[in-house]
Scaffold this active site. Sequence first.
Site, short mmCIF file in Angstrom:
data_model
loop_
_atom_site.label_atom_id
_atom_site.label_comp_id
_atom_site.label_asym_id
_atom_site.label_seq_id
_atom_site.Cartn_x
_atom_site.Cartn_y
_atom_site.Cartn_z
N CYS A 34 -1.73 -9.69 4.63
CA CYS A 34 -2.55 -10.89 4.47
C CYS A 34 -3.05 -11.33 5.83
O CYS A 34 -2.49 -10.96 6.86
CB CYS A 34 -1.74 -12.00 3.84
SG CYS A 34 -1.06 -11.51 2.25
N TYR A 175 1.01 -2.25 -7.40
CA TYR A 175 1.86 -3.05 -6.51
C TYR A 175 3.07 -3.58 -7.27
O TYR A 175 2.95 -4.42 -8.15
CB TYR A 175 1.01 -4.20 -5.97
CG TYR A 175 1.66 -5.10 -4.95
CD1 TYR A 175 2.50 -4.61 -3.96
CD2 TYR A 175 1.40 -6.47 -4.96
CE1 TYR A 175 3.06 -5.45 -3.01
CE2 TYR A 175 1.95 -7.32 -4.02
CZ TYR A 175 2.78 -6.80 -3.05
OH TYR A 175 3.34 -7.63 -2.11
N HIS A 178 7.82 -6.74 -3.11
CA HIS A 178 8.05 -8.11 -2.65
C HIS A 178 8.34 -9.00 -3.87
O HIS A 178 8.44 -8.52 -4.99
CB HIS A 178 6.86 -8.62 -1.82
CG HIS A 178 6.55 -7.72 -0.66
ND1 HIS A 178 5.35 -7.07 -0.51
CD2 HIS A 178 7.32 -7.34 0.38
CE1 HIS A 178 5.39 -6.34 0.59
NE2 HIS A 178 6.57 -6.48 1.15
N ASP A 270 10.98 -8.35 4.43
CA ASP A 270 10.15 -7.21 4.85
C ASP A 270 9.54 -7.46 6.23
O ASP A 270 9.32 -6.52 6.98
CB ASP A 270 9.05 -7.00 3.81
CG ASP A 270 8.47 -5.60 3.86
OD1 ASP A 270 9.21 -4.68 4.23
OD2 ASP A 270 7.30 -5.45 3.51
#
Length: 693
Positions: A34, A175, A178, A270
């Site tokens: 991001c 995806y 996370h 992460d």
Amino acid sequence: MSNAACDPRFKILFEPVQVGPRTARNRFYQVPHCNGLGHLHPTAMATMRGIKAEGGWAVVSTEQCEIHPSADSASLVELRLWDDRDLPTLELMAHKVKEHGSLAGIELVYSSYAVASLYSREIPLGPSHLPVQTPHQDPVQCRAMDKDDIADLRRWHRSAVRRAVKAGFDIVYVYSAHNLSVLFHFLSRRWNHRTDEYGGVLENRVRLLREIIDDTRDEIAGDAALAVRISVSELVGDRGLETHEAEDAIGMLAELPDLWDVTLSDWANDSQTSRFAPEAAEEPFVNRIKKLTTKPVVGVGRFTSPDTMVSQIRRGILDFIGAARPSIADPFLPKKIEEGRIDEIRECIGCNICVAHDEHSVPIRCTQNPTQGEEWRKGWHPEQAAPKQSDDKVLVVGAGPAGLEAALHLGQRGYDVILAEKSRELGGRVAREARLPGLATWGRVRDYRETLILRMHNVQTFLESGLDTREVIEFGFARVAIATGAHWRRDGVARYHQRAVPGLEERCLTPDDIIAGRRGGERYLVYDDDHYYMGGVIAELLAAEGLQVTYVTTSGLVSPWSVAALDQHRIQKAVMEACCSVHVSKGLIEVHDGSVVLECVFTGATTEIKCDSVVAVTARIPNDTLFVDLKARRSEWVEAGVKSVDLIGDAYAPGTIAAAVYSGHSYARNLGARIDGDAVPFKRELTKLEGHP
Ligand code: ADP
Ligand code: SF4
């Protein structure tokens, strides 16, 4: 700049790797990250990505890209692929990456519990009825998906895949990583409470992921590679997804994707800060994945050392060196390794300033790389410097992050620069703070600049050279940049108090004093009204010396600004473990010999605490006397040959190290340019009005 060739030891990093129908030209892989630019600042986002491709990253990915308005990330700024109208942004990004010979990857996401859909006002869907897990703890719950909802999700994902391929992407992500993706939420028994064929045993929890992989494979029809991004642990033991389960899941799907991208969940695990995790910290969690699949594996670990990278490949841990932060700090990291310019790598310091600003929904920035996020709007290229505008000689006073960066970039522009530093070392606050617990890696801010500056013939550095006003005028440099930093206040004025705290000033120690080695007694009270990292590290330092430390903050949390940098919970744990006691929501109102009085910030109820010393971590005062004096003697400038005197970094306004580096860089970029003080100092991309010419 040396022109050495690639060290033969590192050649393995430049081998091509096949990913389904595509070939990555080397092993450097910018994983999705991001950046606060996204759909709001599309050209800035695409330009930033393109520069990474130029810098040698063989794969450059988007940030997460929403597939449907029912899971919209607002107020975070991400990408969208809700319908065809979002295509031009994605096409531009893919084009900017591919024009440098890199592969463009896109991470499609349906976020469920990670978003509150504050923009669309739709209800996000998830495996179960659970509240969303957003930074603001929004009072929103996900709706548990029924079979029709699952069919809808699969259709939305298919549409997004179709559009992604149309936009020109080479790698399309499924995806499941996370704590940010519905597929991960289905996978983890922590988030999936279903009793149908999509819940319960692992085979059931993997079902939706398998279906979406099959849909995606079908939809891309050989026109792109398919990547699966999966988290292999939530680091919460058997309350969440454990590594053995994730490995079983990967084993079930082993050959279905063209690439596995492996991570930890949540994002805070992460992207751990260097304060809490070293380089390659994820290795113990991902080191068995390659045994489960023949497909290439990418993983991250804040990799900046080529030796570590080579070791990851040679030992069969990873096939690609994944990076988000190292690619932000140095978009040209691969090229520098390839060209034998290892000591020119601008190594990430693991501070998470980048993450924090994404979390604040503003354009990304980086402590080490002041051009990050400014590539398009200011035209700043991380490796290019505009030639100098004149033969003006420049004096930079102070060699903290602002002075070092100013001297470096001025030197790169070809200016003759003198860098004068009062102390015996370069680095200013960075040199000092890097000695505090957990902050050693921050010393890279100095190391990178010092290395380059010391080899420049046109930049001369003088240590133990504190300058006063008379000397600066006598030297007669045409341009003077004052980067003399700031010092911590002693009077308690900061966020809670705007007037001095009675009794504090005469008894106060500051972080400057503590770093300089001053101590007073056995019992310390650290009063934190700063709310970033300094209060916590000072408390940890004193406790590590065996002193008794009471930590007091006016906030409800220890180091609340660090929430956005993703390490607040780790800082709070460290402080709670180090200190005898921790008092939150308390202001310091009186200081006496041997004791202080605190008040509750809500009720005003008071508490007395015994202590020998108070360390006030409050606000800072700019060291701007030199600048103020020079301005007062402006009438002498012309005769002395002085054309301009500017104040930069903490001496202008105390802030983050990132802000000081940016300030120094900005000064150096702008020197000699004609700046219209009334104009907006950057390009803006404005929303196009609908239905108006
Ligand atoms: P910034 O973050 O803005 O770069 P720092 O506090 O890190 O600020 O660095 C300021 C540096 O300036 C320190 O290393 C300090 O020793 C140096 N300095 C302060 N006053 C003078 C001076 N009059 N002459 C030379 N150096 C100075
Ligand atoms: Fe690394 Fe800090 Fe830059 Fe982020 S802001 S890339 S953590 S140096």
